[in-house]
Enzyme design. Structure first.
Site, mmCIF file in Angstrom:
data_model
loop_
_atom_site.group_PDB
_atom_site.id
_atom_site.type_symbol
_atom_site.label_atom_id
_atom_site.label_comp_id
_atom_site.label_asym_id
_atom_site.label_seq_id
_atom_site.Cartn_x
_atom_site.Cartn_y
_atom_site.Cartn_z
ATOM 1 N N CYS A 95 -19.202 -12.221 -72.153
ATOM 2 C CA CYS A 95 -19.678 -12.851 -70.920
ATOM 3 C C CYS A 95 -20.306 -11.809 -69.999
ATOM 4 C CB CYS A 95 -18.537 -13.587 -70.233
ATOM 5 S SG CYS A 95 -17.169 -12.532 -69.834
ATOM 6 N N THR A 96 -19.835 -10.571 -70.105
ATOM 7 C CA THR A 96 -20.382 -9.520 -69.238
ATOM 8 C C THR A 96 -21.728 -9.045 -69.761
ATOM 9 O OG1 THR A 96 -18.103 -8.854 -69.046
ATOM 10 C CG2 THR A 96 -19.704 -7.498 -67.927
#
Ligand SMILES: [Zn+2]
Length: 439
Positions: free
Chosen positions: A216-217
């Site tokens: 997600c990062t």
């Protein structure tokens, strides 16, 4: 060297010529204490020296291969990870059929099958699963880790194994650590002699505070060119299907690579990231063994620094982002290092400070960078836990209250000793609280 039938079979003529040519002569790079003796040297390598490799990933695979080919036979490797398909482009001891299996086990099997006589013992474990008695059996620990917490923990373990007699370090208690690291186009190799030269904690402010980059990062906060390429490969390709429905991305197809390269450039431009080249894109997409040169260089240095040479003193930096640039320097031991100095560190606060300030300092100071410290102190003869991370609600309320209290109200006084435990070290660290009145 003790010659047995087994050894003759494993040490066929000429097998170790590339090593003995270093062991049969002195030279300007040789260690001053090095005795010219190929027999003793080879015997030490083949029969005596026990090496622990920490990590069986990108660096770990290179390390194991180089150590085994250099003649080390008693090698242990520890890694808690399993093999993911994305590892296959550079972690060359693994094959597609190995996906899902423990890295340590597969790496050990590969080396043991390929290099006759080499005995790699795998440990599919966390480093924290073992205690001092395990780490004490090794003559040297070589780290190929991507986590700073793990590095700090190993460092703390080796420092805790030191023994002192009348304030003097017993040098037989030292287990040297060789640490390699890579990120992007940079790499480094360093030699740490616990208690003698700079340890990881002495130079902690060299590391930026580490953030983990889960998928997600990568999707929302890329900072390296590789993150942009990964984003395009994993998320954008299946979504846009540029070459038709269900066409699998092929790292050998120039059109595919060109598409990923172009999209990665666009994404990098949005985040002000530079350094995406066609070559890098190819490297990230390829699933054939192409170990990045910096890994090889760092690992070669890691392996060469012990044996008959003068050890690297003590920090080598390697950068091939723009041309090639490398240098060494001597990282210095910090006089008041929290891990290796034997002196409790002073923590100075105004007397109006709250426990929260102490906790913030432990986590945010560049020299400490703790993750979830637990603080205890002896107050009026009783051991009291001042703070620890908890899940129980009643404790949480208790700690939240003390969190907001001024240090003095907790019964702490100037000169008070605080014991702090954290995941970054197997040891409890001691600090001395210094309170400044007035402020
Ligand atoms: Zn230190």
């Amino acid at each position: 060297m003790q010659v047995t039938d087994d050894l003759v079979e494993l040490n066929w003529q000429g097998r170790w010529d590339h090593i003995t040519c270093f062991l049969d002569r002195a030279g300007p790079w040789a260690h001053p204490d090095f005795d010219v003796s190929p027999e003793v040297g080879m015997n030490t390598l083949l029969e005596i020296c026990q090496v622990l490799v920490v990590g069986a990933g990108g660096l770990g695979c290179e390390l194991l291969k180089d150590l085994a080919l250099t003649g080390f036979r008693q090698i242990h490797v520890i890694d808690m990870d399993t093999i993911d398909v994305s590892n296959l482009n550079r972690q060359f001891l693994f094959r597609h059929k190995d996906v899902g299996r423990p890295k340590a086990n597969v790496a050990a099997e590969f080396i043991n099958n390929r290099i006759p006589g080499c005995k790699v013992v795998p440990h599919f474990k966390k480093i924290q699963d073992y205690d001092e008695s395990f780490y004490r059996q090794f003559h040297v620990v070589v780290c190929g880790l991507d986590s700073i917490i793990a590095r700090r923990w190993i460092n703390g373990m080796l420092v805790s194994m030191l023994s002192y007699k009348d304030g003097k370090l017993d040098t037989t208690s030292i287990v040297p650590m060789i640490d390699g690291g890579t990120e992007g186009f940079k790499g480094n190799a360093r030699v740490l002699l616990p208690g003698i030269s700079a340890c990881i904690e002495c130079t902690l402010d060299l590391y930026p505070p580490q953030i983990n980059f889960p998928m997600c990062t990568i999707a929302t906060m890329p900072r390296l060119p590789e993150h942009c390429i990964e984003y395009v490969r994993i998320l954008q390709w299946p979504k846009e299907e540029p070459f038709g429905e269900k066409v699998v991305l092929d790292g050998d197809d120039p059109d595919h690579v060109q598409w990923v390269h172009q999209k990665s450039l666009e994404r990098a431009a949005q985040y002000g990231i530079t350094g995406i080249t066609y070559r890098l894109t190819q490297g990230c997409l390829h699933t054939v063994p192409v170990p990045p040169p910096r890994v090889c260089v760092c690992v070669c240095v890691c392996v060469c620094v012990f044996s008959c040479f003068k050890p690297l003193n003590n920090y080598m930096v390697f950068n091939d982002a723009d041309g090639l640039y490398t240098y060494t320097y001597e990282a210095e031991q910090k006089e008041d290092c929290a891990a290796c100095s034997q002196i409790p560190q002073d923590l100075t606060f105004p007397s109006s400070a709250k426990l929260q300030h102490v906790l913030n300092h432990l986590m945010e100071s560049s020299a400490l960078q703790m993750k979830c410290p637990a603080i205890t102190a002896t107050i009026h003869g009783r051991n009291k836990t001042l703070y620890m991370q908890v899940t129980s609600l009643s404790f949480l309320i208790d700690f939240s209250l003390s969190f907001c209290l001024v240090i003095l109200e907790l019964g702490l006084s100037d000169g008070q000793e605080l014991a702090v435990a954290d995941v970054t070290s197997p040891q409890t660290l001691l600090f001395r609280l210094c309170l400044k009145s007035g402020a």
